[in-house]
Design a protein around this motif. Structure first.
Motif, short mmCIF file in Angstrom:
data_model
loop_
_atom_site.label_atom_id
_atom_site.label_comp_id
_atom_site.label_asym_id
_atom_site.label_seq_id
_atom_site.Cartn_x
_atom_site.Cartn_y
_atom_site.Cartn_z
N PHE B 405 -35.30 -52.79 0.60
CA PHE B 405 -35.01 -52.47 -0.81
C PHE B 405 -36.09 -52.24 -1.66
O PHE B 405 -36.00 -51.36 -2.31
CB PHE B 405 -34.20 -53.71 -1.22
N ALA B 406 -37.13 -53.12 -1.71
CA ALA B 406 -38.28 -52.72 -2.42
C ALA B 406 -39.02 -51.35 -2.04
O ALA B 406 -39.30 -50.43 -3.27
CB ALA B 406 -39.55 -53.61 -2.00
N LYS B 407 -39.07 -50.99 -0.92
CA LYS B 407 -39.46 -49.54 -0.58
C LYS B 407 -38.28 -48.42 -1.08
O LYS B 407 -38.77 -47.25 -1.58
CB LYS B 407 -39.29 -49.29 1.03
N ALA B 408 -37.24 -48.70 -1.36
CA ALA B 408 -36.28 -47.74 -1.95
C ALA B 408 -36.26 -48.04 -3.47
O ALA B 408 -35.24 -47.48 -4.08
CB ALA B 408 -34.91 -47.87 -1.38
N ASP B 409 -37.15 -48.41 -4.29
CA ASP B 409 -37.22 -48.99 -5.51
C ASP B 409 -36.20 -49.63 -6.10
O ASP B 409 -35.70 -49.30 -7.17
CB ASP B 409 -37.30 -47.21 -6.29
N GLY B 410 -35.78 -50.54 -4.96
CA GLY B 410 -34.61 -51.62 -5.85
C GLY B 410 -35.20 -52.85 -5.41
O GLY B 410 -36.21 -53.38 -4.88
N LEU B 411 -34.15 -53.88 -5.55
CA LEU B 411 -34.35 -55.12 -5.05
C LEU B 411 -32.99 -55.86 -4.80
O LEU B 411 -31.97 -55.42 -4.91
CB LEU B 411 -35.05 -56.16 -6.25
N ILE B 412 -33.18 -56.76 -3.68
CA ILE B 412 -31.72 -57.46 -3.21
C ILE B 412 -31.45 -58.61 -4.21
O ILE B 412 -30.37 -59.06 -4.36
CB ILE B 412 -31.76 -57.92 -1.71
N GLY B 413 -32.54 -58.93 -4.88
CA GLY B 413 -32.32 -60.01 -6.13
C GLY B 413 -31.57 -61.19 -5.54
O GLY B 413 -31.94 -61.68 -4.51
N HIS B 414 -30.38 -61.91 -6.40
CA HIS B 414 -29.49 -62.87 -5.82
C HIS B 414 -28.54 -62.34 -4.61
O HIS B 414 -27.42 -63.23 -4.62
CB HIS B 414 -29.16 -63.60 -6.83
N GLY B 415 -28.52 -61.02 -4.29
CA GLY B 415 -27.54 -60.76 -3.23
C GLY B 415 -26.09 -60.29 -4.08
O GLY B 415 -25.25 -60.14 -3.25
N GLY B 416 -26.19 -59.99 -5.20
CA GLY B 416 -25.06 -59.26 -5.70
C GLY B 416 -24.95 -57.94 -5.58
O GLY B 416 -25.67 -57.16 -5.83
#
Lengths: 157, 519
Positions: B405-416
Motif C-alpha cells: 500500500f505504501a508503494k501505491a502511495d497509500g496506507l492500510i491505516g486501521h484497515g477501514g
C-alpha cells in the motif's frame, strides 16, 4: 429526552472536589459537569481553576479545545448527523441538507423554540449501517429521509 | 440450562438498526407463550447487512435468523424454540455463511459468540490462556514472543509492537503505564468498537500481559465519547475482572499488580494521535508533542508508556497462547498475521472481515463485499480513514499489505475500506479532506493549521476553474509541504486523499482523464 439540573455552584463544587485527586482530572471534571448541567457554565471555570490550582486560561483553553463541551445549553433534543466519508458514500450530504431545511437552521444551530440542536459528527463507528446518526444519545443506522422525518417529528412533542 | 438460549447483539451497529426493539419484542413474546428465555446480548458476528441477526442455541449448534425486525420476533421465537426451525429469515449455521466461513478469525475469534459481560464465558472459550502461559515465562521472553510474531501496530503506523514494549521494559522508572488507544476516529473503521463491545476481556487480558511484560502497574483505555456502548461494556468487564482477581493486586494469584481505568475522550479527532492522546489523558488540550522524546521513554506524566491500538493489544493473548510461529505463519512479506478489515460505505455486504494479509483490494470490494449497495460500478475506494488514499479500479490488484500500500502511495491505516460508486465527485472528496484537517488540527504546527485552510481555498479555485493549471501546481506544492513539514499524521497524511484524488481522477478537477492501460 435528556433532562439536566439547572446550574448550581455548590453542586458543581462538590463534583469538582470529588474528582480533584484523579490523575489528569480536568477532562473527567468537565464531563461530569456537562452530564449534570448539560453545559459548562462560565462560573465553573474559576471554580475549577481554583480547586485544581490551574490558571483560568488553562481551564478555558481545554474547555474550548474539545468539540464535546458546550458553553451554553443545547436544545431539548440533539441530533448529531454523521458527515464523514462512509456516510457521505451513502448520501449523508443530502440528508444533512434535508435536516437543515426542515429545521430551518444550519449545522451547529438550535431552532428558535429551543427544541432541537443539529450538530455534525465525524464518525460514530456505524459505517457498516451508514448513513448514521445519534439522536438524544441513541444510535440510528440506515437512515433515510423517512426515518429522519420520524425522528424530527418526535422533537415536536 | 435455564431455558431457551437466544442471542441478540448488543453491538452498537445492531442497536442502530433495531436490535434493542427486537430483544424487547422477543422477551414479550416469550412471556406470552410461556417460553423460558435465557437471552444473551452478544457482540456482532460482523455480517452487518444481516443485523439485527438473532441466534438460537439448538441441538445442531447455533442457528441464525436475520435481518430480524421487532414484527418478526414472535415467529422467530417460535421457530427457534422448535430447535432452530424454519422461517423465511432463517440463515442456518452462522459459521457456514460464506462471509464468515472464509475468514481467519484470530483477534475476533470470540466476538459475537460469547456473552461480553461474562468472565466465565470468556474462560470457557479459551480466554486467559495467553496470560496463564505468560505468567510462566520471564518478562523478556514474553516480549520476544510478541516481537517474533511479527505483530505490527494495528492503529495505522505499523510499528512492531514487541520493539515498542522492549523500549519501555528497558527504561528504568518508578512508574510505567500501558495505554490502549481506543480513539477510533477514522470513518470506515469500527473494529475497535466491535471487539470492545463483543469481547472486552481479550483487551483486558492483552493489556495485563503488556503490563506484566514491561513492568507497568496501571493501564488506561482512552475511548472516544462517540462510543457510549463500548464504554459501558468495558467498564462492566473491568469491574468483573477486578472482582475475580484478574485485575488489581496479585493478578491471577501471581505477584504482579495491574489495574485498569477507562477514560472517555471529548470529540477531538487529533487525540487518536498518540502524543495528543497523552496530553488529553493528562487533562490538557490534545496538542501533538514533538518526538523525541518517545512516549516509550517519556510518555504519560513523563513516565515510560506503551501506547498500543485496541487490535494490537487484543491480538496479544492469542499470540501468547498459541506461540509466535502460529501467528507469524499467516500473512505475506513483512505483514504477518491477520488484519480485521472493515468494509463500509457503498458496499453490498458491509461488516468485519478478518483475514491474513495478502488479499487484494479488488477481492475485498467485489468478491467479499459484493460490489456496491447501489448496484452501480465502484469508482473509488478510500482505504485507511480520512487520511488514507483513494484507489481507482486500476489499482484493485494491490494486495492488503503495509508495504504494497505504501508503494501505491497509500496506507492500510486501521484497515477501514470505504467504497464509493460512480456518482462520487472526487474534487469534493479532496476538498473534504482538507476541510476535515482544518477543523480537527490541534494548531501546533503551521503546515497543518494553515495549510489545510489554504488547501480548501485552492481546491475551491480549481473547482471554479480559476487559473486551474497554476492552482493545481500550487495544491501539489502545498501537499508536499504538509506531508514533510507537519508534526503528526493529521497534517502529514491529509495529502494522501487529496493527491490520490488529483492523480487518479483528474477529470473531476477539470483536467483530461488519465489513460488507464489496465482498463
Amino acid at each position: 429526552m435528556p433532562s439536566y439540573a439547572s446550574w448550581d455552584a455548590e453542586t458543581a463544587r462538590a463534583i469538582i472536589v470529588d474528582r480533584r485527586a484523579l490523575p489528569g482530572a480536568l477532562l473527567p471534571i468537565l464531563q461530569a459537569l456537562q452530564d449534570e448541567f448539560g453545559y459548562i457554565d462560565r462560573e465553573a471555570e474559576p471554580l475549577i481553576a481554583d480547586i485544581l490550582n490551574l490558571s483560568r486560561a488553562e481551564v478555558h483553553g481545554v474547555l474550548t479545545f474539545y468539540h464535546d463541551f458546550r458553553q451554553k445549553p443545547a436544545g431539548r433534543h440533539v441530533l448529531k448527523l454523521c458527515r464523514a466519508e462512509s456516510c457521505q458514500a451513502r448520501g449523508s450530504d443530502a440528508l444533512g441538507r434535508h435536516a437543515a431545511a426542515t429545521l430551518g437552521i444550519d449545522f451547529g444551530g438550535t431552532t428558535a423554540d429551543g427544541s432541537v440542536t443539529l450538530e455534525p459528527v465525524y464518525c460514530l463507528g456505524l459505517c457498516s449501517v451508514s448513513p448514521a446518526a445519534m439522536f438524544d444519545g441513541k444510535v440510528v443506522g440506515r437512515l433515510d429521509e423517512n426515518k429522519l422525518d420520524m425522528l424530527l417529528a418526535e422533537t415536536n412533542r | 440450562m435455564s431455558g431457551l438460549r437466544i442471542f441478540v447483539p448488543g453491538d452498537a451497529a445492531a442497536v442502530a438498526v433495531g436490535a434493542d426493539a427486537v430483544a424487547d419484542a422477543i422477551r414479550i413474546a416469550a412471556e406470552r407463550s410461556g417460553i423460558q428465555l435465557d437471552m444473551v446480548r452478544n457482540g456482532s458476528r460482523g455480517l452487518h447487512w444481516l443485523e439485527p441477526m438473532v441466534e438460537a442455541a439448538t441441538t445442531k449448534g447455533r442457528i441464525a435468523y436475520g435481518p430480524v425486525s421487532a414484527a418478526d420476533a414472535a415467529d422467530i421465537l417460535k421457530a427457534a424454540a422448535a430447535d432452530g426451525g424454519a422461517h423465511q429469515r432463517r440463515l442456518g449455521s452462522p459459521e457456514e455463511l460464506p462471509f464468515l466461513k472464509k475468514q481467519t478469525r484470530l483477534t475476533f475469534a470470540r466476538c459475537g459468540i460469547v456473552d461480553p459481560r461474562s468472565l466465565d464465558d470468556y474462560r470457557a472459550h479459551g480466554g486467559y490462556k495467553g496470560l496463564a502461559r505468560a505468567l510462566t515465562m520471564p518478562a523478556a521472553a514474553v516480549i520476544e514472543e510478541v516481537t517474533q510474531s511479527g505483530l505490527r501496530g494495528r492503529g495505522g503506523a505499523g510499528f512492531p509492537t514487541g520493539i515498542k514494549w522492549k523500549t519501555v521494559a528497558d527504561t528504568a522508572a518508578d512508574q510505567k503505564y500501558i495505554i490502549c488507544n481506543a480513539d477510533e476516529g477514522d470513518s470506515g473503521t469500527f473494529a475497535d468498537r466491535m471487539i470492545i463491545e463483543g469481547d472486552p476481556f481479550v483487551l483486558i487480558e492483552g493489556m495485563t500481559i503488556a503490563g506484566i511484560a514491561v513492568g507497568a502497574t496501571q493501564g488506561y483505555v482512552y475511548i472516544r465519547s462517540e462510543y457510549p456502548h463500548a464504554v459501558a461494556v468495558l467498564t462492566d468487564a473491568i469491574t468483573a475482572a477486578r472482582e475475580s482477581g484478574m485485575l488489581g493486586k496479585g493478578v491471577a494469584g501471581s505477584v504482579h499488580a495491574f489495574d485498569l481505568e477507562v477514560r472517555v475522550g471529548a470529540g477531538a479527532y487529533v487525540c487518536g494521535e498518540e502524543t495528543a492522546l497523552l496530553d488529553s489523558l493528562e487533562g490538557k488540550r490534545g496538542m501533538v508533542r514533538a518526538k523525541p522524546p518517545l512516549p516509550a521513554h517519556r510518555g504519560l506524566f513523563g513516565k515510560p508508556t506503551v501506547i498500543n491500538n485496541v487490535l494490537s493489544l487484543a491480538t496479544v493473548p492469542v499470540i501468547l497462547e498459541k506461540g509466535a510461529a502460529f501467528y507469524r505463519d499467516f500473512g505475506i512479506g513483512k505483514s504477518r498475521g491477520t488484519m480485521p478489515i472493515q468494509l463500509a460505505g457503498n458496499i453490498r455486504y458491509p461488516g468485519l472481515y478478518e483475514t491474513a494479509f495478502g488479499v487484494t483490494l479488488g477481492e475485498l470490494v467485489e468478491d467479499i463485499g459484493g460490489g456496491t449497495a447501489t448496484g452501480r460500478p465502484a469508482r473509488a475506494v478510500q482505504v485507511g480513514g480520512p487520511l488514507g488514499a483513494y484507489f481507482p479500479r486500476a489499482l484493485f490488484n494491490v494486495p492488503f499489505d503495509y508495504e504494497a500500500f505504501a508503494k501505491a502511495d497509500g496506507l492500510i491505516g486501521h484497515g477501514g475500506i470505504v467504497v464509493f460508486d460512480d456518482t462520487v465527485d472526487m474534487a469534493k472528496q479532496a476538498r473534504f479532506a482538507m476541510e476535515f484537517c482544518a477543523v480537527e488540527s490541534c494548531g501546533k504546527c503551521t503546515p497543518c493549521r494553515i495549510g489545510s485552510t489554504r488547501g480548501v481555498e485552492v481546491i475551491d479555485r480549481i473547482i471554479a476553474d480559476r487559473d486551474r493549471a497554476a492552482n493545481t501546481a500550487l495544491l501539489e506544492d502545498l501537499c508536499h509541504t504538509m506531508k514533510f513539514g507537519s508534526l503528526c499524521a493529521l497534517g502529514g497524511f491529509t495529502p494522501y486523499p487529496v493527491m490520490s484524488a488529483l492523480t487518479h481522477f483528474p477529470e473531476d478537477f477539470g483536467a483530461p482523464p488519465r489513460l488507464r492501460a489496465a482498463e
